[in-house]
Motif scaffolding. Structure first.
Motif, PDB file in Angstrom:
ATOM      1  N   VAL A  17       0.878  -1.166   0.000  1.00 14.17           N
ATOM      2  CA  VAL A  17       0.000   0.000   0.000  1.00 14.17           C
ATOM      3  C   VAL A  17       0.915   1.216   0.000  1.00 14.17           C
ATOM      4  N   VAL A  18       0.750   2.076  -1.008  1.00 16.42           N
ATOM      5  CA  VAL A  18       1.543   3.301  -1.070  1.00 16.42           C
ATOM      6  C   VAL A  18       0.624   4.475  -0.749  1.00 16.42           C
ATOM      7  N   GLY A  19       1.208   5.592  -0.405  1.00 21.57           N
ATOM      8  CA  GLY A  19       0.389   6.737  -0.013  1.00 21.57           C
ATOM      9  C   GLY A  19      -0.016   6.601   1.439  1.00 21.57           C
ATOM     10  N   ILE A  42      -8.879  -7.729  -1.968  1.00 17.58           N
ATOM     11  CA  ILE A  42      -7.530  -7.183  -1.804  1.00 17.58           C
ATOM     12  C   ILE A  42      -7.580  -5.723  -1.349  1.00 17.58           C
ATOM     13  N   CYS A  43      -8.528  -4.959  -1.862  1.00 21.71           N
ATOM     14  CA  CYS A  43      -8.631  -3.550  -1.452  1.00 21.71           C
ATOM     15  C   CYS A  43      -9.107  -3.425  -0.012  1.00 21.71           C
ATOM     16  N   TRP A  44     -10.043  -4.257   0.374  1.00 25.25           N
ATOM     17  CA  TRP A  44     -10.516  -4.208   1.756  1.00 25.25           C
ATOM     18  C   TRP A  44      -9.355  -4.502   2.704  1.00 25.25           C
ATOM     19  N   ILE A  45      -8.584  -5.531   2.394  1.00 24.35           N
ATOM     20  CA  ILE A  45      -7.435  -5.879   3.236  1.00 24.35           C
ATOM     21  C   ILE A  45      -6.433  -4.717   3.260  1.00 24.35           C
ATOM     22  N   GLY A  46      -6.135  -4.167   2.072  1.00 26.69           N
ATOM     23  CA  GLY A  46      -5.166  -3.070   1.984  1.00 26.69           C
ATOM     24  C   GLY A  46      -5.604  -1.835   2.734  1.00 26.69           C
ATOM     25  N   TYR A  47      -6.858  -1.418   2.524  1.00 24.05           N
ATOM     26  CA  TYR A  47      -7.343  -0.208   3.185  1.00 24.05           C
ATOM     27  C   TYR A  47      -7.427  -0.415   4.701  1.00 24.05           C
ATOM     28  N   THR A  48      -7.900  -1.577   5.097  1.00 23.82           N
ATOM     29  CA  THR A  48      -8.041  -1.869   6.516  1.00 23.82           C
ATOM     30  C   THR A  48      -6.678  -1.951   7.199  1.00 23.82           C
ATOM     31  N   GLY A 135      -8.459   6.027  -6.153  1.00 22.22           N
ATOM     32  CA  GLY A 135      -7.796   4.852  -5.620  1.00 22.22           C
ATOM     33  C   GLY A 135      -7.512   3.909  -6.776  1.00 22.22           C
ATOM     34  N   TYR A 136      -6.497   3.109  -6.633  1.00 26.84           N
ATOM     35  CA  TYR A 136      -6.245   2.100  -7.662  1.00 26.84           C
ATOM     36  C   TYR A 136      -5.678   0.847  -7.019  1.00 26.84           C
ATOM     37  N   MET A 144      -1.355  -0.758  -4.369  1.00 31.34           N
ATOM     38  CA  MET A 144      -2.634  -0.049  -4.267  1.00 31.34           C
ATOM     39  C   MET A 144      -2.433   1.271  -3.550  1.00 31.34           C
ATOM     40  N   ARG A 145      -3.331   2.191  -3.874  1.00 27.91           N
ATOM     41  CA  ARG A 145      -3.287   3.513  -3.257  1.00 27.91           C
ATOM     42  C   ARG A 145      -4.705   4.073  -3.233  1.00 27.91           C
ATOM     43  N   PHE A 146      -5.009   4.919  -2.218  1.00 26.35           N
ATOM     44  CA  PHE A 146      -6.371   5.403  -2.042  1.00 26.35           C
ATOM     45  C   PHE A 146      -6.472   6.906  -1.789  1.00 26.35           C
TER      46      PHE A 146
END
Length: 185
Positions: A17-19, A42-48, A135-136, A144-146
């Motif tokens: 996760v960048v940013g 994958i996004c849920w895991i990354g953001y969480t 986000g991507y 990923m980044r948000f």
């Protein structure tokens, strides 16, 4: 505990996760490319892994037992899609009722190949008076980044084109790359 476990999962899966975490308590995070159900996972895991789970709007019928006890703690919010209901008004009302809401939306509106992106996030942003972030989730780089600010204007079509071009120029690759169409290929 959840955040620590998600950080561990991200490392094990080889993603980064960048940013940073979006600091606004209320916002919309437009995420693409949406080509697989794995995008959500994958996004849920990354953001969480950065803090509280993002919110997603899901049809209210999915909140029945047993699925409801899984998706609700993951940040899912019910959306009534019955005939005569107004999704836009429901989402704006939910923004008004909640103290914190970081709503993740995919502009393609589907996991299937599509050239028509939807501007619902744009209308929600303007009516709820909340900012939009890009986000991507790039399956090629496993990155990923948000937290990339996206200034909306009064012209939805121009903003959608600008957004498509941003994703194209960034070279973001989806889980199923053949299904991600920006129109700049």
């Amino acid at each position: 505990m959840r955040r620590t476990f998600c950080k561990f999962l991200i490392r094990i899966l080889g993603w980064k996760v960048v940013g940073s975490k979006v600091e606004d308590k209320k916002c919309i995070i437009v995420g693409a490319p949406h080509t697989s159900l794995w995008d959500f996972v994958i996004c849920w895991i990354g953001y969480t892994s950065m803090g509280p789970s993002p919110n997603v709007m899901i049809r209210s019928e999915f909140f029945k037992f047993p699925l409801g006890i899984i998706i609700k703690p993951m940040g899912a919010l019910p959306l009534n899609r019955e005939k005569g209901s107004n999704s836009l008004k429901q989402i704006v009302r939910t923004f008004q009722q909640r103290e914190t809401m970081r709503l993740a939306i995919t502009p393609e509106g589907t996991r299937k190949k599509t050239t028509k992106w939807k501007g619902g996030f744009h209308a929600i942003s303007r009516l709820a008076k909340v900012p939009v972030y890009i986000g991507y989730f790039d399956f090629k780089r496993k990155e990923m980044r948000f937290d990339i600010p996206f200034e909306t204007t009064s012209n939805v079509e121009e903003d959608l084109e600008r957004l498509k071009k941003w994703y194209h120029d960034k070279g973001v690759v989806g889980c199923h790359p053949e299904q991600f169409v920006t129109g700049y290929e």
